[in-house]
Design an enzyme around this catalytic site. Sequence first.
Site, PDB file in Angstrom:
ATOM      1  N   PRO A 296       0.820  -1.216   0.000  1.00 12.61           N
ATOM      2  CG  PRO A 296       0.100  -0.940   2.203  1.00 12.61           C
ATOM      3  CD  PRO A 296       0.851  -1.883   1.310  1.00 12.61           C
ATOM      4  N   GLY A 297       0.391   2.267  -0.708  1.00 12.52           N
ATOM      5  CA  GLY A 297       1.057   3.570  -0.679  1.00 12.52           C
ATOM      6  C   GLY A 297       0.038   4.602  -0.217  1.00 12.52           C
ATOM      7  NE  ARG A 298      -4.453   6.271  -4.337  1.00 19.78           N
ATOM      8  CZ  ARG A 298      -4.149   7.120  -5.309  1.00 19.78           C
ATOM      9  NH1 ARG A 298      -4.416   8.396  -5.170  1.00 19.78           N
ATOM     10  NH2 ARG A 298      -3.618   6.684  -6.429  1.00 19.78           N
ATOM     11  NE  ARG A 335      -3.618  11.773  -6.738  1.00 19.64           N
ATOM     12  CZ  ARG A 335      -4.896  11.832  -6.452  1.00 19.64           C
ATOM     13  NH1 ARG A 335      -5.415  12.856  -5.811  1.00 19.64           N
ATOM     14  NH2 ARG A 335      -5.697  10.851  -6.801  1.00 19.64           N
ATOM     15  CE1 TYR A 339      -3.131   9.722 -13.058  1.00 22.19           C
ATOM     16  CE2 TYR A 339      -2.719  10.402 -10.812  1.00 22.19           C
ATOM     17  CZ  TYR A 339      -2.340   9.713 -11.938  1.00 22.19           C
ATOM     18  OH  TYR A 339      -1.170   9.008 -11.924  1.00 22.19           O
ATOM     19  CB  CYS A 366       2.684  30.861 -16.862  1.00 24.68           C
ATOM     20  SG  CYS A 366       2.316  32.042 -18.121  1.00 24.68           S
ATOM     21  CE1 TYR A 396       1.925   7.017  -6.235  1.00 23.10           C
ATOM     22  CE2 TYR A 396      -0.155   6.973  -5.054  1.00 23.10           C
ATOM     23  CZ  TYR A 396       0.952   6.316  -5.559  1.00 23.10           C
ATOM     24  OH  TYR A 396       1.085   4.970  -5.375  1.00 23.10           O
TER      25      TYR A 396
HETATM   26  C1  LIG Z   1       3.760  -2.129  -8.174  1.00 26.25           C
HETATM   27  C2  LIG Z   1       3.032  -1.166  -7.323  1.00 26.25           C
HETATM   28  N1  LIG Z   1       2.822  -1.482  -6.041  1.00 26.25           N
HETATM   29  C3  LIG Z   1       2.161  -0.629  -5.224  1.00 26.25           C
HETATM   30  C4  LIG Z   1       1.672   0.577  -5.677  1.00 26.25           C
HETATM   31  C5  LIG Z   1       0.967   1.484  -4.708  1.00 26.25           C
HETATM   32  O1  LIG Z   1      -0.323   1.810  -5.088  1.00 26.25           O
HETATM   33  P1  LIG Z   1      -1.242   2.630  -4.109  1.00 26.25           P
HETATM   34  O2  LIG Z   1      -0.520   3.867  -3.727  1.00 26.25           O
HETATM   35  O3  LIG Z   1      -2.458   2.912  -4.898  1.00 26.25           O
HETATM   36  O4  LIG Z   1      -1.512   1.763  -2.922  1.00 26.25           O
HETATM   37  C6  LIG Z   1       1.859   0.929  -7.013  1.00 26.25           C
HETATM   38  C7  LIG Z   1       1.318   2.195  -7.531  1.00 26.25           C
HETATM   39  O5  LIG Z   1       1.102   2.454  -8.659  1.00 26.25           O
HETATM   40  C8  LIG Z   1       2.567   0.029  -7.870  1.00 26.25           C
HETATM   41  O6  LIG Z   1       2.794   0.331  -9.143  1.00 26.25           O
END
Ligand SMILES: Cc1ncc(COP(=O)(O)O)c(C=O)c1O
Length: 441
Positions: A296-298, A335, A339, A366, A396
């Site tokens: 997980p990141g987001r 973003r 997006y 600009c 992000y």
């Molecule tokens: C291979 C991989 N793992 C994990 C992530 C993390 O995704 P998220 O931030 O949506 O959890 C990404 C994001 O694009 C990814 O490309």
Amino acid sequence: MQFPVNIFPASSSINSQGSMTVDGIEITTIANSYGTPVMVYSAKDMISETTKFVEDFDRVFFSMKSAPIIGIAQLVNSAGAGCNVAGDGELQVALRAGINPQNILVHGNNKSEADIASALQAGVCRLVVEDEHECDRIERIAQDLGIEKVEVQLRVTPGVEAHTHEAIMTGAIDSKFGSAIEKGIARRVCDRIVGSQTLKLRGFHCHIGSQIFDTKPMAQAAKILAGFFVDLHKDYLAKGIEIDINEINVGGGFGIQYELQDDPPSTIEMARAVKSAVDQVCVANDLHHIEVWVEPGRAIVGRAGVSVYRVGSVKEIPGVRKYVAVDGGMSDNLRPAIYGAVHLAWVDGKSGIHQDGVFTIAGKHCEEGDKLANDASLPDNVDVDDLIVMASTGAYSFAMSSNYNMLTRPAVVLVDSSNENPVREIVRRETIDDILSRQHN
Ligand SMILES: Cc1ncc(COP(=O)(O)O)c(C=O)c1O
């Protein structure tokens, strides 16, 4: 507008003076000390989100790409997560954060020789390989470095659509990432790895997209990976080939709430759905001890971070639109522009008290398309010098920031009431000299 408690950091609130606080610290205090724009992260939020993943899955690798910041990597690592990195730059962030290389996964389509060499020299836990060319390259570099064994996961595309924005949908067959299970491509790469003296196949990886709001596609992807694994296992067994695979890595993509109507599943709901999909296939085929890994990141940093801007001008084009211009924009948060992402906005000391109007929040670039929000509900009396706090910018934004129009990138501040130093700058504001230092006269 009511204070959207589920969207701003869980540790944020509005105090009795009507000011927004993050973990007890007033946003105004931070803006006055560090200037604007400034990104503010709540340590409490990131720790609590990381802990949920660590409790619910077998192994967790924070996706560095979402916020490649040493101070954040250290924090999530202290809560039990490793990191996944895409290339050498992010690897260096993880190493500088002091993360044990055995808790680092390395990704990246088309990894460079330098990316691979650096990962092998650091002794990372797994390289996630994409295709046969990469197998060739890793083998050759490992041999040059005198490394006998490289443990890998194979990134496969299961062909699952995650129903999200096209630019962040990566699990369908037509993808620049990984090897498709369909058409026998992934199987061919497995044979290549299993036949190698150097590469050791330890599992499979997929990442079907981001902002996933339903447990089904991720469970479906996990089931496809498990099925692929079971078939492979049987097939190799019949040929007398022993493989030692027990990792199913379903990547990231766990959705968060950006808008009031968003309703993502909880971490535990996702974990139950994914694990039961894997068990259905693996346990039924007598394959136990399969670990489910996630990246997980987001979901860890998204809600924990906010961006604070100062208003520089307010204008009304009668009968057309009202604009508020702030001192940042698409260079610190791309973003909305790429997006169409929505970030709720709160005017410190005024939202929730005064009646709302409808405004476009314009950045200072600009560029006509440089808008941080369209049709945002802001108090009618929003004015020059007010602070606007934009929600859920933790993922992000810093990662995709740029110097467009030669703007310097904001400072990043970590708020952590449990620390003797509760407000700490973890990234200093960039200077023009930083940017110009790369240019020759
Ligand atoms: C291979 C991989 N793992 C994990 C992530 C993390 O995704 P998220 O931030 O949506 O959890 C990404 C994001 O694009 C990814 O490309």
